[in-house]
Design a protein around this motif. Structure first.
Motif, PDB file in Angstrom:
ATOM      1  N   GLU A 127       0.851  -1.198   0.000  1.00  0.00           N
ATOM      2  CA  GLU A 127       0.000   0.000   0.000  1.00  0.00           C
ATOM      3  C   GLU A 127       0.891   1.255   0.000  1.00  0.00           C
ATOM      4  O   GLU A 127       0.586   2.245  -0.670  1.00  0.00           O
ATOM      5  CB  GLU A 127      -0.820  -0.086   1.276  1.00  0.00           C
ATOM      6  N   VAL A 154     -11.833  -0.434  -0.400  1.00  0.00           N
ATOM      7  CA  VAL A 154     -11.950  -1.199   0.843  1.00  0.00           C
ATOM      8  C   VAL A 154     -12.716  -0.393   1.876  1.00  0.00           C
ATOM      9  O   VAL A 154     -12.442   0.804   2.058  1.00  0.00           O
ATOM     10  CB  VAL A 154     -10.559  -1.465   1.485  1.00  0.00           C
ATOM     11  N   ILE A 177     -14.540  -4.173  -1.311  1.00  0.00           N
ATOM     12  CA  ILE A 177     -14.030  -5.236  -0.442  1.00  0.00           C
ATOM     13  C   ILE A 177     -14.373  -4.894   1.004  1.00  0.00           C
ATOM     14  O   ILE A 177     -14.001  -3.833   1.508  1.00  0.00           O
ATOM     15  CB  ILE A 177     -12.488  -5.342  -0.590  1.00  0.00           C
ATOM     16  N   PRO A 207      -7.904  -7.242   1.876  1.00  0.00           N
ATOM     17  CA  PRO A 207      -6.801  -7.211   0.917  1.00  0.00           C
ATOM     18  C   PRO A 207      -5.530  -7.755   1.591  1.00  0.00           C
ATOM     19  O   PRO A 207      -5.243  -7.419   2.735  1.00  0.00           O
ATOM     20  CB  PRO A 207      -6.636  -5.716   0.620  1.00  0.00           C
ATOM     21  N   GLU A 208      -4.827  -8.607   0.857  1.00  0.00           N
ATOM     22  CA  GLU A 208      -3.564  -9.139   1.385  1.00  0.00           C
ATOM     23  C   GLU A 208      -2.374  -8.391   0.809  1.00  0.00           C
ATOM     24  O   GLU A 208      -1.390  -8.161   1.481  1.00  0.00           O
ATOM     25  CB  GLU A 208      -3.420 -10.606   0.986  1.00  0.00           C
ATOM     26  N   VAL A 210      -1.338  -5.380  -2.490  1.00  0.00           N
ATOM     27  CA  VAL A 210      -1.605  -4.610  -3.708  1.00  0.00           C
ATOM     28  C   VAL A 210      -0.547  -5.051  -4.714  1.00  0.00           C
ATOM     29  O   VAL A 210       0.653  -5.080  -4.388  1.00  0.00           O
ATOM     30  CB  VAL A 210      -1.509  -3.094  -3.448  1.00  0.00           C
ATOM     31  N   VAL A 220      -5.097  -6.596  -7.048  1.00  0.00           N
ATOM     32  CA  VAL A 220      -5.046  -6.718  -5.585  1.00  0.00           C
ATOM     33  C   VAL A 220      -5.396  -8.164  -5.236  1.00  0.00           C
ATOM     34  O   VAL A 220      -6.293  -8.757  -5.849  1.00  0.00           O
ATOM     35  CB  VAL A 220      -5.989  -5.698  -4.883  1.00  0.00           C
ATOM     36  N   ARG A 221      -4.599  -8.724  -4.303  1.00  0.00           N
ATOM     37  CA  ARG A 221      -4.918 -10.083  -3.863  1.00  0.00           C
ATOM     38  C   ARG A 221      -5.768  -9.992  -2.613  1.00  0.00           C
ATOM     39  O   ARG A 221      -5.392  -9.333  -1.636  1.00  0.00           O
ATOM     40  CB  ARG A 221      -3.636 -10.872  -3.585  1.00  0.00           C
ATOM     41  N   VAL A 222      -6.963 -10.592  -2.647  1.00  0.00           N
ATOM     42  CA  VAL A 222      -7.854 -10.545  -1.488  1.00  0.00           C
ATOM     43  C   VAL A 222      -8.051 -11.943  -0.933  1.00  0.00           C
ATOM     44  O   VAL A 222      -8.052 -12.930  -1.675  1.00  0.00           O
ATOM     45  CB  VAL A 222      -9.235  -9.925  -1.826  1.00  0.00           C
ATOM     46  N   SER A 230      -7.683 -17.246  -1.378  1.00  0.00           N
ATOM     47  CA  SER A 230      -7.239 -15.956  -1.924  1.00  0.00           C
ATOM     48  C   SER A 230      -7.499 -15.914  -3.417  1.00  0.00           C
ATOM     49  O   SER A 230      -7.477 -16.946  -4.081  1.00  0.00           O
ATOM     50  CB  SER A 230      -5.740 -15.769  -1.693  1.00  0.00           C
ATOM     51  N   ASN A 232      -7.062 -13.017  -7.042  1.00  0.00           N
ATOM     52  CA  ASN A 232      -6.609 -11.709  -7.534  1.00  0.00           C
ATOM     53  C   ASN A 232      -7.737 -10.985  -8.260  1.00  0.00           C
ATOM     54  O   ASN A 232      -8.466 -11.604  -9.036  1.00  0.00           O
ATOM     55  CB  ASN A 232      -5.448 -11.875  -8.515  1.00  0.00           C
ATOM     56  N   PHE A 238      -6.712   1.372  -6.454  1.00  0.00           N
ATOM     57  CA  PHE A 238      -7.044   0.730  -5.170  1.00  0.00           C
ATOM     58  C   PHE A 238      -7.292   1.836  -4.149  1.00  0.00           C
ATOM     59  O   PHE A 238      -6.386   2.604  -3.814  1.00  0.00           O
ATOM     60  CB  PHE A 238      -5.871  -0.161  -4.743  1.00  0.00           C
TER      61      PHE A 238
END
Ligand code: NDP
Length: 311
Positions: A127, A154, A177, A207-208, A210, A220-222, A230, A232, A238
């Motif tokens: 981030e 988010v 998210i 979110p894990e 960006v 972004v991996r969520v 997980s 993408n 973002f």
């Protein structure tokens, strides 16, 4: 009075659009203002890139450049701009006693609080890496750059809901998210979000990371916190909308605040619960949070300080 104690007619705390506009007006009214710039000289605009919604810049302007311009304008009329942080205030009697980390104690006839607010961030390393390169905490400021693209936001409160619907008007698709299975936002806002066809809710997810490269964000991996899975999302923007914190800690027990720490002002004015202390900009406004509204209230604060001193 010791060497490090000085008397001032007007002390301004904070150097965003509110503080500098207050300084311009106070200086022109001959109040000889001193401004303490604070922890983040220039305020939140120094961490944004292009500002396209401040009137008077037809081609837009870089946030840091605009703040430099405001500072120059404030200095042109005699404002003394100090690099430093106010550490303690005592508003129990007038003149107000204010201590700063440069060792000075100021006895001020009026104080204008313009310390702003700070956007909350998730705390991901990525981030920070992509801040200003696809990561933003202000959809109203930066949404325009993502016209026709896919973006993610988010948060589940009113800010996130409002910003998601704003983005949905500009962008092809908005992933919202949220870490729960229901929004915290008001019912009306929830209804709006859930009935906007190009907003897709990503429930129970956080979110894990960006994702991106030298040209900026590309995903972004969520993680779904219920299933542990997980995935993408392909997005170029973002947006983080998980709330703001007003920078009002040092004024606790000195002026009235609401339960979130925003300083209360008498409606239609910048007057606080203490006569002679005024508050402007985001430290007293969780609603508009725009540079131009902050500047407007900065102007009001200086005019009110001038009238207070003249009364
Ligand atoms: P809120 O505190 O209301 O909402 C923050 C949201 O972010 C919550 O949904 C929260 O989740 C989520 N969140 C917080 N931290 C994290 C995290 N670390 N990771 C993931 N999600 C997180 O802030 P707002 O800025 O939305 O609103 C502030 C106040 O201003 C509210 O009182 C709001 O009603 C008001 N407001 C009113 C508006 C209007 O009336 N038009 C417009 C904008 C704001 P969770 O739900 O799980 O806690």
């Amino acid at each position: 009075m010791s060497e490090t104690t000085e008397k001032l007619r007007c002390l301004i705390i904070g150097s965003g659009p509110a503080g500098y506009t207050a300084a311009i007006y106070a200086a022109r009214a001959d109040l000889k203002p001193v401004i303490y710039q604070g922890l983040e000289p220039g305020g939140q605009l120094t961490i944004t890139t292009d500002v396209d919604n401040f009137p008077g810049y037809p081609e837009g302007v870089k946030g840091p450049e605009m703040m430099e311009d405001l500072k120059k304008q404030a200095k042109r009329f005699g404002t003394e701009v100090r690099f430093g942080i106010v550490t303690k205030v005592d508003f129990s009697s007038r003149p107000f006693k204010v201590e700063a980390d440069d060792g000075k104690t100021v006895m001020a006839e009026t104080v204008i609080i313009a310390t702003g607010a700070t956007a909350k961030w998730l705390g991901l390393e990525s981030e920070i890496t992509f801040r200003g390169m696809g990561v933003s905490a202000c959809a109203t400021c930066d949404g325009f750059f993502y016209r026709g693209q896919d973006v993610a936001i988010v948060g589940g409160g009113d800010t996130a809901a409002e910003e998601a619907t704003y983005l949905a008007k500009l962008c092809k698709k908005v992933y919202m998210i949220h870490r729960r299975d229901a929004l915290r936002a008001s019912k009306a806002m929830q209804h709006k979000v859930l009935n906007t066809p190009n907003i897709e809710m990503v429930w129970n997810s956080v979110p894990e990371e960006v994702l991106g490269d030298n040209s900026g964000v590309n995903g972004v991996r969520v993680k779904n916190i219920q299933t542990g899975e997980s995935r993408n999302l392909d997005v170029t923007g973002f947006f983080v909308a998980i709330g703001h914190s007003p920078n009002s800690e040092i004024f606790k027990d000195q002026v009235k605040m609401n339960e979130l720490g925003y300083i209360e002002t008498i409606p239609g004015s910048t007057k606080t619960s203490v006569d002679g202390v005024f508050a402007c900009g985001d430290v007293q406004d969780h609603y508009y949070r725009q540079a131009v509204t902050a500047a407007g209230t900065g102007c009001m604060a200086a005019i009110e300080a001038e009238r207070f001193l003249g009364s």
